[in-house]
Design an enzyme around this catalytic site. Structure first.
Site, PDB file in Angstrom:
ATOM      1  N   ASP A 148       0.847  -1.192   0.000  1.00  0.00           N
ATOM      2  CA  ASP A 148       0.000   0.000   0.000  1.00  0.00           C
ATOM      3  C   ASP A 148       0.885   1.245   0.000  1.00  0.00           C
ATOM      4  O   ASP A 148       1.609   1.490   0.963  1.00  0.00           O
ATOM      5  CB  ASP A 148      -0.920  -0.020   1.245  1.00  0.00           C
ATOM      6  CG  ASP A 148      -2.043   0.996   1.155  1.00  0.00           C
ATOM      7  OD1 ASP A 148      -1.927   1.941   0.348  1.00  0.00           O
ATOM      8  OD2 ASP A 148      -3.033   0.820   1.884  1.00  0.00           O
TER       9      ASP A 148
ATOM     10  N   ARG B  18      -0.262   4.387  -0.454  1.00  0.00           N
ATOM     11  CA  ARG B  18      -1.044   5.621  -0.300  1.00  0.00           C
ATOM     12  C   ARG B  18      -0.543   6.489   0.845  1.00  0.00           C
ATOM     13  O   ARG B  18       0.008   6.006   1.820  1.00  0.00           O
ATOM     14  CB  ARG B  18      -2.521   5.274  -0.056  1.00  0.00           C
ATOM     15  CG  ARG B  18      -3.206   4.815  -1.295  1.00  0.00           C
ATOM     16  CD  ARG B  18      -4.594   4.357  -0.988  1.00  0.00           C
ATOM     17  NE  ARG B  18      -4.604   3.125  -0.217  1.00  0.00           N
ATOM     18  CZ  ARG B  18      -5.695   2.555   0.232  1.00  0.00           C
ATOM     19  NH1 ARG B  18      -6.872   3.115   0.012  1.00  0.00           N
ATOM     20  NH2 ARG B  18      -5.641   1.424   0.895  1.00  0.00           N
TER      21      ARG B  18
HETATM   22  N1  LIG Z   1      -2.883  -2.314  -6.000  1.00  0.00           N
HETATM   23  C1  LIG Z   1      -4.132  -2.767  -5.899  1.00  0.00           C
HETATM   24  N2  LIG Z   1      -4.377  -4.080  -6.016  1.00  0.00           N
HETATM   25  C2  LIG Z   1      -5.631  -4.551  -5.929  1.00  0.00           C
HETATM   26  O1  LIG Z   1      -5.851  -5.847  -6.008  1.00  0.00           O
HETATM   27  C3  LIG Z   1      -6.712  -3.684  -5.721  1.00  0.00           C
HETATM   28  N3  LIG Z   1      -7.974  -4.163  -5.615  1.00  0.00           N
HETATM   29  C4  LIG Z   1      -6.418  -2.297  -5.586  1.00  0.00           C
HETATM   30  N4  LIG Z   1      -7.435  -1.424  -5.355  1.00  0.00           N
HETATM   31  C5  LIG Z   1      -7.232  -0.075  -4.878  1.00  0.00           C
HETATM   32  O2  LIG Z   1      -7.321  -0.022  -3.474  1.00  0.00           O
HETATM   33  C6  LIG Z   1      -7.829   1.245  -3.063  1.00  0.00           C
HETATM   34  C7  LIG Z   1      -9.002   1.050  -2.134  1.00  0.00           C
HETATM   35  O3  LIG Z   1      -8.618   0.282  -1.054  1.00  0.00           O
HETATM   36  P1  LIG Z   1      -9.285   0.386   0.424  1.00  0.00           P
HETATM   37  O4  LIG Z   1     -10.680  -0.083   0.284  1.00  0.00           O
HETATM   38  O5  LIG Z   1      -9.180   1.810   0.848  1.00  0.00           O
HETATM   39  O6  LIG Z   1      -8.423  -0.495   1.238  1.00  0.00           O
HETATM   40  C8  LIG Z   1      -8.229   1.985  -4.322  1.00  0.00           C
HETATM   41  O7  LIG Z   1      -7.188   2.902  -4.656  1.00  0.00           O
HETATM   42  C9  LIG Z   1      -8.300   0.881  -5.356  1.00  0.00           C
HETATM   43  O8  LIG Z   1      -8.033   1.339  -6.675  1.00  0.00           O
HETATM   44  N5  LIG Z   1      -5.136  -1.880  -5.690  1.00  0.00           N
END
Ligand SMILES: Nc1nc(O)c(N)c(N[C@@H]2O[C@H](COP(=O)(O)O)[C@@H](O)[C@H]2O)n1
Ligand SMILES: [Zn+2]
Length: 362
Positions: free
Chosen positions: A276, A278
């Site tokens: 992550d 972010r």
């Molecule tokens: N890098 C990545 N891999 C995945 O498998 C995903 N599903 C996502 N999704 C991203 O996660 C964010 C939301 O996550 P939270 O619910 O806040 O934990 C959002 O940026 C999606 O695009 N990403």
């Protein structure tokens, strides 16, 4: 906006720039109804005259009283008046962050007090005045831009956003370094001493806009907006950090690896990213614009709770936001709970049908 901005009357479009605009402030422990009240009172040393001006019911009356007692003005006033004005203008914006954001949003345009009455503080009406008030406002703007929280994000503009559940105000922000754009959606009003119902939502194009069932994002987004409207007020910060910060195309690469058996964390790592990426520190800028210090946060993500605490936001309650569990995202949600510490129980029973999860649960 690189041209000129003229202001004068407090009721006008950019009237917040006027010293007569009603933005109370505290200086040296005293409360002043407007910047004008403070400025006019500083001309005198007699406590009775100062108090009379401070108590004046309007800034126009404060101005009039300063003329009435003109004979008693301190002899060194001319040598200190610019500094006095600079102090009160800078305090007004420091004490009203919402105004500071608006001032920064004027960009690099020349600010002029367009006044026929005054060729020292204003432009004299014909442009030949010294415009010292405009110059001070531009000095304050330059200094604010370099300070937290304003240097993280710059506020740009506000417009209405009607949704099926209610009409939000949509506030646009930009990261000055990267040009990345973010949104804050606000609904209703809240008191200063009241915790605000809030969701911090990271962009997920596939879930939020394309109905993807690989994740829970779109379902959470919809439910959070519904909850805010049901509550009567609240805020959703929409952060443009797609794919937990790796971007849309890398997320598709990660999905491809997941299609071959990797979980969401392994997929990120195989691509050379942390699970992550972010960041949330720049939310401080949006929250100062919105005047929010205390929240009820709709999240299952412990990183968001930690990040908000770090920037001094008091989380009085964490509100669970468990939406959209289905057979396509069952493994993804389990991994989020097991490897990323998300605070929810993934149901062991058969995931809901498409019909069950898409019906309005509000
Ligand atoms: N890098 C990545 N891999 C995945 O498998 C995903 N599903 C996502 N999704 C991203 O996660 C964010 C939301 O996550 P939270 O619910 O806040 O934990 C959002 O940026 C999606 O695009 N990403
Ligand atoms: Zn998603």
């Amino acid at each position: 906006m690189d041209n000129e901005l003229w202001f004068y009357e407090p009721e006008d479009r950019d009237g917040y720039l006027s010293n007569f605009a009603s933005y109370p402030l505290y200086i040296d422990g005293s409360k002043w109804q407007t910047s004008e009240h403070y400025y006019q009172a500083q001309k005198f040393t007699d406590p009775q005259v100062i108090s009379l001006i401070q108590q004046a019911p309007t800034p126009d009356e404060a101005f009039r009283l300063s003329r009435q007692y003109q004979e008693q003005m301190r002899p060194d006033w001319d040598s200190i008046k610019r500094q006095t004005m600079s102090t009160v203008v800078s305090e007004k914006f420091r004490q009203h962050p919402h105004l500071a954001h608006k001032l920064i949003a004027t960009g690099s345009c020349t600010i002029k007090e367009h006044s026929h009455q005054d060729a020292y503080w204003g432009d004299g009406g014909d442009g030949t005045g010294e415009n010292n008030l405009g110059k001070i406002l531009m000095e304050v703007r330059s200094s604010l831009k370099k300070q937290l929280p304003y240097k993280l994000l710059h506020y740009v503009e506000t417009a209405k956003l009607p949704t099926p559940w209610g009409t939000f105000a949509m506030h646009g922000f930009v990261e000055p370094e990267s040009g990345k754009e973010h949104l804050a959606l606000s609904y209703g009003q809240w008191r200063k001493d009241e915790p605000v119902l809030m969701r911090i939502h990271s962009e997920c194009l596939t879930g939020d806009a394309l109905f993807s069932m690989r994740c829970d994002c779109g379902f959470q987004l919809q439910k959070a907006l519904q909850n805010i409207v049901k509550n009567g007020s609240g805020v959703l910060l929409y952060l443009r950090q797609e794919g937990r910060g790796i971007g849309l195309l890398n997320k598709i690469r990660a999905y491809h690896l997941q299609d071959q058996g990797a979980d969401t964390v392994e997929a990120n790592e195989r691509l050379g990213f942390a699970a992550d990426l972010r960041k949330y520190h720049f939310c401080e800028s949006m929250l100062s614009f919105l005047g929010i210090n205390e929240v009820k946060l709709m999240t299952n993500n412990p990183r968001k709770v930690k990040a908000l605490k770090k920037i001094g936001i008091n989380i009085v309650e964490r509100v669970k936001l468990q939406e959209g569990h289905n057979r396509h995202n069952h493994f993804y949600l389990s991994t989020k709970a097991d490897k990323l510490g998300h605070m929810f129980e993934v149901p062991q029973n058969t995931p809901m049908s498409v019909e069950a999860i898409t019906k309005d649960s509000g």
